[in-house]
Motif scaffolding. Structure first.
Motif, mmCIF file in Angstrom:
data_model
loop_
_atom_site.group_PDB
_atom_site.id
_atom_site.type_symbol
_atom_site.label_atom_id
_atom_site.label_comp_id
_atom_site.label_asym_id
_atom_site.label_seq_id
_atom_site.Cartn_x
_atom_site.Cartn_y
_atom_site.Cartn_z
ATOM 1 N N GLY A 171 0.960 -1.325 0.216
ATOM 2 C CA GLY A 171 -0.400 -0.304 0.200
ATOM 3 C C GLY A 171 0.902 1.143 0.132
ATOM 4 N N GLY A 172 1.779 0.785 -0.042
ATOM 5 C CA GLY A 172 3.286 2.256 0.210
ATOM 6 C C GLY A 172 3.278 3.273 -1.130
ATOM 7 N N THR A 173 3.113 2.171 -2.231
ATOM 8 C CA THR A 173 3.312 2.782 -3.637
ATOM 9 C C THR A 173 1.457 2.504 -4.904
ATOM 10 N N PRO A 174 1.954 2.533 -5.815
ATOM 11 C CA PRO A 174 0.992 2.652 -6.250
ATOM 12 C C PRO A 174 1.090 1.313 -7.432
ATOM 13 N N ASP A 175 -0.169 1.261 -8.102
ATOM 14 C CA ASP A 175 -0.670 0.293 -8.717
ATOM 15 C C ASP A 175 0.311 -0.732 -8.331
ATOM 16 N N GLN A 176 -0.163 -1.193 -7.185
ATOM 17 C CA GLN A 176 0.421 -3.038 -6.551
ATOM 18 C C GLN A 176 -0.187 -3.696 -7.351
ATOM 19 N N GLN A 177 0.642 -5.040 -8.058
ATOM 20 C CA GLN A 177 -0.331 -5.825 -8.482
ATOM 21 C C GLN A 177 -0.124 -6.598 -7.588
#
Length: 281
Positions: free
Chosen positions: A35-41
């Motif tokens: 959840g600390g960076t965007p677009d995590q798959q």
């Protein structure tokens, strides 16, 4: 680096649009970086009929080794695995949100989400720093003159997280194709954002986006373009950007999330394999 594998349990289900369900899960274990960076798959693993939760191998350092262990589970017991984007993590908790596009009973994930209720359990593989981009998105975006994020409703969770990560001063555009006006979602960002919603209203998936790219004018300067959605449409959009608008391939990040009339269980097409080779190259 260990590939994270855990079980998650439904806490709440919210129908945020007529065709989108936002499911809140509580994970048994969750890395601090999630959840600390965007677009995590991530990949969600659905139990077979009669199972309360899916049967999963434990996480391990070798992702391919884990996948081989997954394939070694007898097919009748092997969980069905589908890819998703992490929409949000609740700060300081092990709660996460995942959005499901509801398109009836034709797919495993959508059928599950239609009936999801608190207490239901799934498996989760990832998100993992193993698959993080080498350069953070916000850094790439800040180096461009403008940013364009385009896709269909399946891309909305990723688009939303990417927009939330943009700093002030970035000029950003979002072109989103959805079923109809009721499927619009609020998109928050600090960037200077212009949103263009395209309502299919019965048109074929990707048709409106493709037409918008072919008929639309793009700003001058060097862009960074992010594309995701139906694989054939993404392929057409990328080709249009390169051939008609002169955007360098290196300035386009693209992913086919789904395939019209095919599932993730179907064999990749020649076009799918070509896209994969180019992304890896």
């Amino acid at each position: 680096m260990t590939l994270p594998v855990t079980f998650i349990e439904v806490v709440a289900v919210d129908r945020i649009t007529p065709r989108t369900a936002r499911v809140v899960f509580k994970a048994e274990a969750l890395d601090d970086t999630v959840g600390g960076t965007p677009d995590q798959q991530l990949k969600l693993c659905f139990p077979r009929p009669g199972q309360r939760e899916p049967e999963l191998p434990a996480g391990q350092d070798d992702p391919m080794g884990w996948y081989q262990a997954y394939l070694a589970i007898p097919e009748a017991d092997r969980p069905v695995m589908r890819s998703f984007t992490l929409r949000r993590r609740h700060p300081g908790t092990r709660r996460i949100e995942v959005d499901f596009v509801l398109h009836g009973d034709s797919g495993m994930a959508a059928a599950w989400a239609l009936r999801a209720a608190p207490g239901d359990r799934l498996g989760m593989v990832g998100p993992s720093a193993l698959y993080a981009p080498p350069v953070p998105f916000a850094q790439v975006a800040a180096a461009a003159d403008w940013v364009l994020l385009a896709g269909d409703e399946t891309a909305l969770p990723a688009v939303a997280t990417l927009l939330e990560a943009l700093p002030e001063g970035v000029r950003a555009y979002a072109w989103i194709e959805v079923a109809d006006r009721a499927e619009r979602q609020r998109l928050a960002t600090r960037a200077e954002l212009e949103v263009r919603w395209l309502h299919r209203d019965g048109a074929a998936p990707g048709a409106l986006l493709t037409a918008a790219f072919r008929g639309g004018a793009l700003p001058g300067g060097r862009p960074f373009v992010w594309l995701a959605g139906e694989a054939g449409a993404v392929r057409a959009l990328r080709r249009c950007l390169v051939e008609e608008h002169g955007v360098p391939k290196s300035d386009i990040d693209f992913t086919g999330y789904w395939r019209h009339r095919l599932t993730q269980d179907d064999a990749p097409t020649a076009e799918d394999l070509a896209d994969a080779r180019e992304r890896l190259g």
